[in-house]
Design an enzyme around this catalytic site. Structure first.
Site, PDB file in Angstrom:
ATOM      1  N   LYS A  79       0.857  -1.192   0.000  1.00  0.00           N
ATOM      2  CA  LYS A  79       0.000   0.000   0.000  1.00  0.00           C
ATOM      3  C   LYS A  79       0.894   1.245   0.000  1.00  0.00           C
ATOM      4  O   LYS A  79       1.879   1.298   0.752  1.00  0.00           O
ATOM      5  CB  LYS A  79      -0.904  -0.018   1.238  1.00  0.00           C
ATOM      6  CG  LYS A  79      -1.957   1.082   1.256  1.00  0.00           C
ATOM      7  CD  LYS A  79      -2.878   0.954   2.487  1.00  0.00           C
ATOM      8  CE  LYS A  79      -3.968   2.023   2.482  1.00  0.00           C
ATOM      9  NZ  LYS A  79      -4.872   1.912   3.647  1.00  0.00           N
ATOM     10  N   SER A 160      -9.922   2.486   2.702  1.00  0.00           N
ATOM     11  CA  SER A 160      -8.945   3.115   1.840  1.00  0.00           C
ATOM     12  C   SER A 160      -8.008   2.137   1.124  1.00  0.00           C
ATOM     13  O   SER A 160      -7.381   2.523   0.141  1.00  0.00           O
ATOM     14  CB  SER A 160      -8.097   4.069   2.665  1.00  0.00           C
ATOM     15  OG  SER A 160      -7.302   3.360   3.591  1.00  0.00           O
ATOM     16  N   SER A 184     -10.374   0.410   7.092  1.00  0.00           N
ATOM     17  CA  SER A 184      -9.720   0.446   5.771  1.00  0.00           C
ATOM     18  C   SER A 184      -9.106  -0.859   5.301  1.00  0.00           C
ATOM     19  O   SER A 184      -8.693  -0.965   4.146  1.00  0.00           O
ATOM     20  CB  SER A 184      -8.635   1.529   5.755  1.00  0.00           C
ATOM     21  OG  SER A 184      -9.230   2.792   5.581  1.00  0.00           O
TER      22      SER A 184
END
Lengths: 494, 500, 100
Positions: A79, A160, A184
């Protein structure tokens, strides 16, 4: 030979260790999938050469007879909130455009030490603020899933960690890192039919992870199944003296202790989670989950978490407050974007840089956070929210007197079309209503796929555990996984 | 009692009320929240960690030593030590503040109320003393440094100082004159240096004060105060109080109103002026730093801090007076600075060791020599005590030669001159130059016999009652003996001979 | 509680985010919508409740006072510090001239 990209962490690691294939072959196979999937926009930066060179190191170690790490030969997606030495890290924001960290986050360093390799940096909601991956400065991530019957409307992969969920679900990587501040990891995992766990706050070091809300941020793995999550979490977690909120505890061997027999275990079902606005499919899947855990030997107990409804509004004070301060460092002085209008002084430069560099949702949250901390409002908002947070935490403490884990839906809906909710921030926020309470209490929580809704979209069930008890969460997750037999996958259209 | 300080305006007298926020750099090797060095004067940005530069994802880890020094300082001021304290963020934007917030302590400081007793006239140890309240001490990060002269359109940022630990020592508004404010900072500086928690070096910025000044007519409520930032010497501090009080009085008498604001002192123009750059930064949005848990100190830690405290200046001064028998003035001067008292104590200890006499017997001689001979010489050389060419041990060597009668006090002065020039030891100088005092009664008696024989008339006058002539005979004898005769023996023999 | 345009402008200025008039106008209802929703927290009886300080019981660990004990958190890395600077000169970061 099977397609390597069909495999998860355990199978790849074991295959590399036993010589069924080389780590370089694995990296090449996933590099190819990544290269062919630009339509999904899951990656901000692709790093095929890094993947190959890290794989080569593993192959060399194996040839030299060295001990191989827990994730040796497994290439993963990172990420783009984790700072990676020498590879651009942006938090999906223009304000960090072109930023090349000169340091490696503790979590990513731990993964490399365990033998994992990097396929690239994954797209996300800007500064991890969002639930649909529509706030990224690098464009929306598209879910690989589609509603059946010729409806090709692009769907949200969740957020997210939307790049992570899409990449794993579409088999661009066998696993990916996520971060979870208010859902998330769990919400995108649920939206894309994969598994993800947020450990107890403090298990994974926050050092080198771009901060959103310090008291909530926690990294965790996103992968195909429970066992892979256990292996990867063991590799990510661990005490880090550079983070004073890191827990100075040994990392348990979760994978070895996995056990789906829940005899003698009690599963709490919180009545306050039966909320209006929850899809019937979701409520049905919850009932199904209860039945599965009963089948696994657990006793089901009705529990109450009285302050549940206040968790989300309290979160939307605390998280923006912390974020407004954490994001003050993006000022155009030392790194990232700088905007200097003609004749601007220093303070003008700040305002212009931050205005141009931050996306609309980030600005909105900075504004809320600045407002709730400002003179005259601090006690009414921030102090009140932190007191409510104490009550939420006490609710869980009381509940865990009566049960070992809590079962709840991960989200109130399945994935929704892009552009569906992004005009109304509040309706977007509400998608995290089930995920946020565990974040507010710092508890481990996991989402496991449990089936499809009437549109053919994946649904997830959430298991919340007591602090430090990831094992019970993983075990209950495994019990569901075994009974759900979730094998559905998106048809490849990209 | 010192006369009350007032500012005379056209319409009457005004009193001045002063509060000080002293920022003292905590003596530590590394910074408050990172491992980079605190050393002064390094190349720009060379002592900056990724944390100090507020790179994304960087986190603070507190330096235990800084907390320890703050606690010890609090103890030295007899202050409340808070076992529970917490770090808060003070949010504002400035180029010397990379995080966009300063980590400080607003809601729960580590040290609470204490006090400092100051002597209002240091030249007069019997002058009045006054207790100045200390409101609190908290620990915080220093900011970086901005330079404006290197480039026509840019300011340069150096982050070397950024993150260095400071103690902010906040006084109560208890001071009412520039002298009191000066005495307070002087005493505070002295205590910090004794404790070792700050080097007190104001030129290098290790200690600086924000000066809060307001004025009021006697008996009225407190006036609006201004805060003059970063005053870096005691002289400037006293000037700021005077200038700012005068400015406020003039303003009020002209029908104006004092605005609560931040001001800057310009020593060249001898004026204070409003600081535009910090004007809109009033809403600091303090909140607990979510990266840091509360600081909780246990009893063992506090006990260790307490045990490690040295004898403090007030205790020392009392001991010098009461146990060593020094005058109040000497005791005050010797204890005002830690270096002076450490030097004195070392000198005394070495002298005791060399002579076997008690410290009480030697203290006066040591004090006098240090304060007049040594300080006089250092003054002439223009060096500080730390740079003294003569060490306490060398001083003791000299003084013990006087104490055991090897040389006279007068010869000692000459020997000291030579020591300063040649850096040789006193014993070696006395040996080589043959300065040893003659205590041989035979030799002295012979010389005296000659002098008495050559000065029959003066002997008559002396015996006739002019006793002042003894000095003449002593002088003649010393001259004959090249100054090396033991004056005590000379006196004794002369008296015996003349009086017989 | 609710905000008006003036407050929104003030908050944006505090947060150093330049906003246009239109943006300020648009933010007023948006922020009020969110703030109106969080106002429900006021219903909660929090008497005698301490604000949360540590979500998981833990104590603050401190470091020993040692220079560059860990190279990752120490100094002497000027090249790394300046590597991403939009404007660096002579070892300094450069910013538009500040008048103090």
């Amino acid at each position: 030979m099977t397609d390597i990209t069909e495999l998860g962490i355990a199978a790849i690691r074991d295959g590399v260790a036993s010589g069924d294939f080389t780590a370089v072959e694995v990296a090449e196979a996933f590099n190819a999938n990544v290269a062919a999937a630009s339509a999904l926009n899951a990656f901000i930066v692709e790093t095929p050469e890094i993947a190959i060179s890290m794989a080569k190191a593993v192959d060399d170690d194996r040839a030299a007879g060295k001990d191989l790490g827990k994730m040796a030969g497994v290439p993963i997606g990172m990420k783009d909130l984790f700072c990676t030495d020498g590879t651009q890290t942006t938090a999906a924001s223009n304000i960090l455009g072109g930023f090349i960290p000169q340091y490696e986050s503790t979590v990513s360093a731990n993964l490399w030490k365990a033998g994992a390799g990097m396929l690239g940096k994954l797209n996300l909601d800007q500064f991890a603020m969002g639930s649909s991956n529509e706030t990224s400065a690098f464009g929306n991530v598209i879910s690989p899933w589609r509603i059946g019957g010729g409806n090709n409307a692009p769907l949200a992969p969740g957020g997210s960690s939307g790049g992570s969920s899409t990449a794993v679900s579409a088999r661009l990587c066998p696993a990916a890192t996520g971060t979870d501040t208010g859902g998330s990891i769990r919400q995108p995992a649920a939206f894309t039919g994969i598994t993800g766990i947020k450990p107890t706050y403090g298990r994974c070091s926050r050092w080198g992870v771009v901060a959103f809300a310090s008291s909530l941020d926690q990294a965790g793995p996103m992968a195909h199944d429970v066992r892979d999550c256990a292996i990867m979490l063991e590799s990510m977690a661990g005490f880090d003296p550079k983070d004073t909120t890191s827990l100075d505890l040994p990392v348990p061997n979760w994978q070895a202790a996995l056990n789906s027999d829940l005899k003698g275990k009690k599963v709490g079902v919180p009545r306050e989670y039966r909320m209006e606005g929850t899809d019937q499919d979701i409520l049905d899947s919850w009932d199904q989950g209860i039945a599965w855990l009963k089948d696994a030997g657990a006793e089901i107990v009705d529990i109450s978490l009285p302050h549940t409804k206040y968790a989300l509004p309290a979160y939307y004070i605390i998280a923006p407050a912390e974020a407004s301060s954490n994001l003050s460092r993006y000022d155009g002085v030392r790194y990232g974007m700088r905007e200097v209008p003609e004749g601007a002084n220093l303070q003008d430069m700040y305002a212009a840089t931050r205005s141009a560099g931050f996306g609309a949702e980030v600005k909105r949250r900075i504004m809320i956070g600045t407002y709730v901390l400002s003179a005259g409002f601090y006690d009414a908002y921030y102090t009140q929210a932190q007191k409510v947070r104490t009550l939420i935490s006490q609710d869980f403490k009381a509940a865990f007197q009566q049960c070992d884990v809590i079962l709840a839906p991960t989200t109130p809906t399945a994935s929704f079309p892009l552009n569906d909710k992004n005009k109304d921030p509040l309706s977007m926020y509400l998608n995290d209503v089930f995920a946020v309470p565990a974040s507010m209490a710092g508890l481990p929580a996991m989402s496991v796929p449990c089936g499809l809704n009437k549109d053919g979209l994946p649904l997830g069930l959430q298991i919340i555990g007591n602090m430090l008890d990831e094992q019970s969460v993983l075990n209950a997750g495994l019990a569901i996984e075994e009974r759900a037999g979730f094998t559905a996958r998106p048809d490849k259209w990209w | 009692m010192t006369k009350k300080y007032t500012v005379q305006g056209a319409t009457g007298e005004f009193e001045v009320v002063i509060g000080l926020e002293v920022h003292a750099q905590i003596s530590s090797q590394s910074k408050l929240f990172s491992g980079s060095s605190t050393e002064f004067g390094a190349q720009p940005n060379s002592q900056v960690s990724l944390i100090d530069a507020a790179m994304p994802g960087m986190l603070p880890v507190p330096n235990m030593e800084c907390m320890r020094q703050a606690v010890r300082t609090g103890m030295a001021l007899g202050a409340q030590i808070n076992k529970y304290s917490r770090f808060d963020r003070k949010n504002y934007f400035y180029a010397d503040l990379p995080q966009g917030y300063q980590i400080s302590q607003l809601y729960h400081p580590i040290v609470g109320e204490g006090e400092i007793e100051v002597t209002l006239d240091e030249k007069d140890p019997d002058s009045a003393t006054k207790k100045i309240g200390v409101e609190r001490i908290h620990v915080e990060q220093d900011a970086g440094k901005l330079m404006h002269d290197q480039h026509p359109t840019s300011s340069y940022v150096d982050l070397n100082r950024c993150g260095v630990a400071l103690m902010e020592i906040v006084s109560k508004p208890d001071m009412t004159s520039p002298q009191e404010a000066g005495a307070y900072v002087k005493k505070l500086r002295s205590i910090l240096r004794y404790v070792g928690s700050c080097d007190g070096n104001m030129e290098q910025g290790s200690m600086r004060a924000d000066v809060n000044v307001s004025v009021r007519r006697p008996g009225e409520e407190l006036g609006t105060r201004t805060e003059t930032k970063n005053v870096n010497s005691i002289r400037f501090l006293m000037q700021v109080v005077e200038i700012e009080a005068r400015r406020q009085v003039d303003l009020i008498e002209d029908g104006g109103e004092v605005v609560q604001e931040t001001r800057l002192f310009d020593p060249n123009r001898m004026e204070t002026r409003s600081m535009r750059s910090k004007e809109d930064a009033h809403d600091y949005r303090y909140f607990p730093d979510p990266d840091l848990l509360p600081v909780e100190l246990d009893d063992a830690f506090l006990e260790e801090c307490k045990q490690s405290l040295p004898e403090l200046p007030d205790e020392k001064r009392e001991r010098y007076e009461n146990e060593l028998g020094l005058t109040a003035y000497n005791a005050a001067v010797l204890t005002a600075e830690s270096e002076t008292s450490f030097w004195f104590e070392e000198l005394l200890a070495q002298s005791v060791e060399r002579t076997g006499k008690s410290d009480k017997d030697l203290a006066k001689q040591c004090a006098n020599w240090l304060l007049s001979e040594l300080f006089g010489a250092l003054n002439k050389l223009g060096v500080t005590l730390e740079e003294s060419p003569v060490s306490p041990s060398q001083g003791a060597e000299l003084l013990s030669l006087v104490a055991d009668g090897t040389i006279s006090g007068k010869i000692a002065k000459d020997v000291f001159e030579i020591m300063l020039e040649t850096k040789q030891g006193a014993e070696q100088i006395v040996e080589e130059k043959g300065l040893k005092q003659v205590s041989d009664t035979g030799a002295i008696e012979a010389a005296i016999n000659d002098i008495i024989a050559a000065n029959e008339d003066k002997v008559e006058q002396y015996r006739g009652g002019n006793e002042r002539l003894l000095g003449f005979f002593v002088g003649q004898t010393m001259k004959a003996m090249q100054g090396k005769a033991n004056p005590q023996i000379v006196n004794e023999i002369l008296k015996k001979k003349l009086d017989s | 509680m609710s905000v008006d345009k003036e407050t929104v402008t003030k908050i944006a200025s505090l947060a150093r985010i330049a906003i246009s008039d239109d943006e300020a106008n648009a933010l007023v209802p948006e922020l009020n919508n969110i703030l109106g929703w969080v106002d429900q927290l006021g219903e909660v009886d929090v008497s005698g409740v301490e604000p949360m300080t540590a979500v998981i019981p833990n104590e603050l660990r401190m470091r020993e006072d040692i220079i560059n004990a860990d190279p990752l958190t120490g100094g002497g890395v000027r090249d790394k510090i300046l590597a991403n600077a939009p404007d660096a000169e002579d070892g300094f970061f450069a910013v538009p001239k500040v008048i103090e």
